[in-house]
Design a protein around this motif. Structure first.
Motif, short mmCIF file in Angstrom:
data_model
loop_
_atom_site.label_atom_id
_atom_site.label_comp_id
_atom_site.label_asym_id
_atom_site.label_seq_id
_atom_site.Cartn_x
_atom_site.Cartn_y
_atom_site.Cartn_z
N MET A 47 19.64 10.61 24.21
CA MET A 47 20.12 10.71 25.41
C MET A 47 19.43 9.71 26.34
SD MET A 47 20.37 14.80 25.81
CE MET A 47 21.53 15.03 27.47
N LYS A 48 18.05 9.57 26.27
CA LYS A 48 17.18 8.76 26.86
C LYS A 48 17.75 7.07 26.55
CE LYS A 48 12.91 11.02 27.32
NZ LYS A 48 11.38 11.12 26.88
N LEU A 49 17.96 6.74 25.30
CA LEU A 49 18.41 5.69 25.11
C LEU A 49 19.72 5.29 25.93
CD1 LEU A 49 17.74 5.16 21.39
CD2 LEU A 49 16.98 3.92 23.11
N SER A 50 20.80 6.23 25.73
CA SER A 50 21.96 5.98 26.53
C SER A 50 21.70 6.00 28.12
CB SER A 50 22.87 7.43 26.33
OG SER A 50 24.31 7.15 27.04
N LEU A 51 21.06 6.50 28.54
CA LEU A 51 20.57 6.70 30.05
C LEU A 51 20.13 5.25 30.49
CD1 LEU A 51 18.80 9.92 31.04
CD2 LEU A 51 20.83 8.81 32.17
N ASP A 52 19.42 4.71 29.64
CA ASP A 52 18.76 3.14 30.01
C ASP A 52 20.08 2.32 29.96
OD1 ASP A 52 16.29 4.13 30.45
OD2 ASP A 52 15.76 3.71 28.15
N LYS A 53 20.94 2.42 28.59
CA LYS A 53 21.76 1.50 28.54
C LYS A 53 23.11 1.65 29.45
CE LYS A 53 24.29 -0.66 24.63
NZ LYS A 53 24.46 -0.66 23.24
N TYR A 54 23.61 2.94 29.73
CA TYR A 54 24.84 3.07 30.44
C TYR A 54 24.66 3.69 31.90
CZ TYR A 54 26.69 1.94 25.78
OH TYR A 54 27.10 1.42 24.63
N GLY A 55 23.43 4.06 32.17
CA GLY A 55 23.24 4.91 33.58
C GLY A 55 23.49 6.17 33.37
N SER A 56 23.46 6.96 34.70
CA SER A 56 23.45 8.47 34.69
C SER A 56 24.89 9.03 34.73
CB SER A 56 22.89 8.74 35.92
OG SER A 56 23.16 8.32 37.15
N GLY A 57 26.00 7.97 35.17
CA GLY A 57 27.46 8.75 35.29
C GLY A 57 28.49 7.91 34.68
N SER A 58 29.36 8.64 34.20
CA SER A 58 30.72 8.18 33.71
C SER A 58 31.32 6.95 34.42
CB SER A 58 31.67 9.16 33.05
OG SER A 58 32.39 9.56 34.12
N GLY A 59 31.54 7.02 35.56
CA GLY A 59 31.97 5.94 36.55
C GLY A 59 33.60 6.38 36.67
N GLY A 60 34.13 7.51 36.28
CA GLY A 60 35.27 7.79 36.51
C GLY A 60 36.07 8.90 35.85
N THR A 61 37.29 9.03 36.04
CA THR A 61 37.97 9.81 35.07
C THR A 61 38.33 9.14 33.79
OG1 THR A 61 40.23 9.16 35.67
CG2 THR A 61 39.40 10.99 36.92
N ARG A 62 38.95 9.98 32.55
CA ARG A 62 39.16 9.26 31.58
C ARG A 62 40.12 7.96 31.77
NH1 ARG A 62 37.83 12.50 26.70
NH2 ARG A 62 39.03 10.96 25.61
N ASN A 63 41.15 8.40 32.52
CA ASN A 63 42.14 7.32 32.33
C ASN A 63 41.74 6.11 33.41
OD1 ASN A 63 45.04 6.54 32.38
ND2 ASN A 63 45.01 6.66 34.68
N ILE A 64 40.87 6.18 34.02
CA ILE A 64 40.52 5.08 35.11
C ILE A 64 39.47 4.24 34.49
CG2 ILE A 64 39.91 4.30 37.37
CD1 ILE A 64 41.51 6.50 38.33
N ALA A 65 37.86 4.97 34.48
CA ALA A 65 36.87 4.02 34.11
C ALA A 65 35.92 5.07 33.26
CB ALA A 65 36.13 3.64 35.48
N GLY A 66 36.34 6.20 32.78
CA GLY A 66 35.30 7.27 32.05
C GLY A 66 35.60 7.30 30.80
N HIS A 67 36.29 6.35 30.24
CA HIS A 67 36.59 6.39 28.48
C HIS A 67 35.72 5.42 28.07
CE1 HIS A 67 38.92 7.45 24.98
NE2 HIS A 67 39.02 6.42 24.92
N ASN A 68 35.03 5.86 26.89
CA ASN A 68 34.02 4.96 26.50
C ASN A 68 33.62 5.29 25.04
OD1 ASN A 68 32.05 7.27 26.78
ND2 ASN A 68 32.06 6.90 28.63
N ASN A 69 32.74 4.61 24.38
CA ASN A 69 32.35 4.79 23.04
C ASN A 69 31.88 6.26 22.69
OD1 ASN A 69 33.23 2.47 21.96
ND2 ASN A 69 31.40 1.28 22.15
N SER A 70 31.11 6.78 23.90
CA SER A 70 30.37 7.78 23.77
C SER A 70 31.37 9.10 23.60
CB SER A 70 29.38 8.19 24.89
OG SER A 70 28.49 7.46 24.99
N THR A 71 32.53 8.93 24.31
CA THR A 71 33.56 10.04 24.43
C THR A 71 34.14 10.03 22.93
OG1 THR A 71 33.97 9.57 26.57
CG2 THR A 71 35.74 10.86 25.36
N LEU A 72 34.49 8.85 22.38
CA LEU A 72 35.15 8.70 21.00
C LEU A 72 34.28 9.18 20.11
CD1 LEU A 72 36.58 4.93 21.68
CD2 LEU A 72 38.06 7.12 21.44
N LYS A 73 32.93 9.00 20.19
CA LYS A 73 32.12 9.66 18.96
C LYS A 73 31.99 11.06 19.01
CE LYS A 73 27.99 7.50 18.66
NZ LYS A 73 26.68 7.42 18.81
N LEU A 74 31.83 11.56 20.12
CA LEU A 74 31.89 13.13 20.44
C LEU A 74 33.03 13.88 19.93
CD1 LEU A 74 30.41 15.62 21.26
CD2 LEU A 74 31.13 15.04 23.67
#
Length: 522
Positions: free
Chosen positions: A117-144
């Protein structure tokens, strides 16, 4: 000529719809004098009396909770990652042992998960940036979502901000989209499912907890072609009772219903890989298969249409999900407003969740140690005559039967014995069935288990609370008069004797591909 007509049309002013609306409204409500419309002045309904007493309403409602002893007190509990299961209260030197947390596998403190979790915080920051449709879809979502689908051996999965949201969103969408849907709901279903049923506006039938005869009597009322949804949980959190998933699936097949199974209190704790009770009921089959799917697609996991779960209990973070078929997940992804219009979970939360699922999958000892602690406590309480609701799960509901006494019992444990167990009252449980809900974890030692038993004995003596024999003399109370029978445990002695070496090698660091439906398919 045609060109000039087009130009003329484009240069005309738009029709004044506002004037027409005003004229039509005035004509409909006012008399006509000499071909003129007379518009009555706006009538003011304002009066000189006092405004509604909102604050008085709030105060009255809260006072009612205080008077019936169901008012809720929140304890300031700060769980210490490096001293689990210890926590401090407001002051850091005021420490207590926690016995009612839903951190079932004690993994919220695990260094590998925290590091991820710390590595992800450092790399991608504390928030997702939006809904899945707009800016919140990412590799972390796909993996989970790939990890969740693999865990439950389903084609796909969808992550929500909580399982409360997932349950409400899915059930309500079924009601909105399936005309004439009928929902069949267990009476002990969680508030999130009840909320979803209300929002669905579908016809419903409530059947007694685990009463499959009553469930079938309701199912028989409708043609097989009528859409039906059976909503139930694998483990009911306040009683610890376990549902008969296989027989409910039989009824669903017989009467043409879909099944909606909430495994919130079972994921991580049951099955060889922590997929829940549905996996546990085919334990040997899934132990042999590992993460591979049943080629015959005949397991209970395959038969259940939808499985919802949480990331906020055994899986150490926060969030919820559903695992189901490809088409069903795509339908939910496309139509559920609760999913579409909600900001995505932060990447570090999803990375932590995925890491937890992977870790617990091949650490069978987490489940077996937890079961050892459960059996030790249940047997110890039975020996002391302390009444608990009998069940086959890890939940230990210690019966008090009175809201005020339940609060006092919790206070004595906290203030005298430095042990935290929250009193459970209405509306979480019915009035007159108040209890202490105890949940051992693999993070508790046997010495701590023994200390807890001694503290509980002191509480029952101090408050003169009724014991097993007392309830038996009164004709029984929620089955507590029967005492503890270890042969009832869902985990058999043979299963508890297994080690990580008995797991299929394919569960250790598997390569799991992303699921295309998570992004949408052209």
């Amino acid at each position: 000529m045609l060109k000039s007509r087009v130009i003329t049309h484009l240069n005309t002013r738009p029709f004044n719809y506002a004037n027409i609306r005003t004229l039509a409204s005035a004509t409909a409500t006012a008399p006509s004098t000499n071909n003129k419309v007379v518009v009555d002045p706006v009538v003011s309904h304002g009066t000189q009396d006092s405004p509604f007493d909102y604050n008085g309403l709030f105060e009255k409602e809260v006072m009612a909770k205080r008077l019936d002893k169901s008012y809720r007190y929140f304890n300031n509990i700060n769980r210490l990652a490096k001293e689990y299961p210890m926590a401090h209260r407001k002051q850091e030197n005021d420490k207590v042992t926690v016995w009612c947390s839903n951190d079932y596998l004690a993994l919220t403190r695990h260094p590998d998960i925290i590091s991820k979790m710390k590595l992800s915080l450092d790399k991608y920051g504390s928030g997702s940036g939006g809904t899945r449709n707009i800016a919140g879809h990412n590799n972390s979502t796909l993996k989970l979502e790939a990890e969740i689908a693999t865990l439950h051996k389903k084609d796909a999965a969808l992550v929500f901000t909580s399982c409360f949201v997932a349950n409400d969103a899915i059930i309500s969408l079924f009601g909105k989209k399936l005309q004439d849907l009928v929902i069949f709901s267990d009476e002990l279903n969680h508030a999130s499912m009840i909320q979803g049923i209300k929002h669905s506006k579908a016809k419903k039938h409530i059947f007694k907890n685990n009463d499959l005869e009553e469930l079938e009597s309701y199912l028989q009322l409708y043609p097989k072609s009528t859409p039906k949804l059976i909503c139930f949980e694998s483990i009911y959190s306040m009683t610890g009772k376990v549902s008969n998933i296989s027989k409910i699936c039989d009824l669903a097949d017989k009467y043409g219903a879909m099944t909606f199974l909430d495994e919130v209190h079972a994921v991580g704790l049951y099955g060889p890989h922590g997929a829940g009770v549905a996996e546990h009921l085919d334990f040997e089959k899934h132990l042999k298969l590992g993460i591979s799917k049943d080629p015959e697609r005949s397991s209970i996991l395959d038969r259940v249409d939808m499985i919802t779960g949480t990331l906020g209990k055994s899986f150490a973070t926060v969030g919820g999900y559903v695992a189901a078929s490809r088409n069903l997940v795509d339908w939910l992804r496309s139509y559920s407003p609760d999913f579409i219009f909600t900001t995505t979970l932060p990447p570090h939360v999803m990375e932590g969740s995925a890491e937890t699922i992977r870790y617990q999958r091949h650490h069978l000892e987490l489940r077996t140690i937890e079961q050892t602690n459960v059996e030790y406590l249940k047997q110890g309480m039975s020996d002391l005559g302390i009444p608990i609701i009998p069940n086959t799960s890890h939940v230990i509901p210690v019966l008090i039967g009175n809201a005020e006494l339940a609060k006092k019992a919790s206070d004595i444990l906290m203030n005298k014995h430095r042990i935290y167990v929250q009193a459970i009252n209405f509306p979480t449980v019915a009035r007159g069935t108040e209890r202490l809900r105890v949940t051992p974890t693999p993070g508790h030692s046997l010495k701590q288990c023994q200390d807890f038993l001694e503290a509980l004995e002191d509480v029952f003596n101090t408050l003169q609370l009724p014991r097993i024999k007392d309830w038996a003399l009164q004709g029984g109370f929620l089955g507590s008069e029967n005492g503890y029978d270890k042969s009832m445990n869902l985990w058999t002695p043979e299963q508890r004797a297994l080690t990580n070496d008995d797991l299929n090698k394919n569960v250790f660091d598997p390569i799991i591909d992303d699921i295309d439906i998570s992004s949408g398919v052209a």
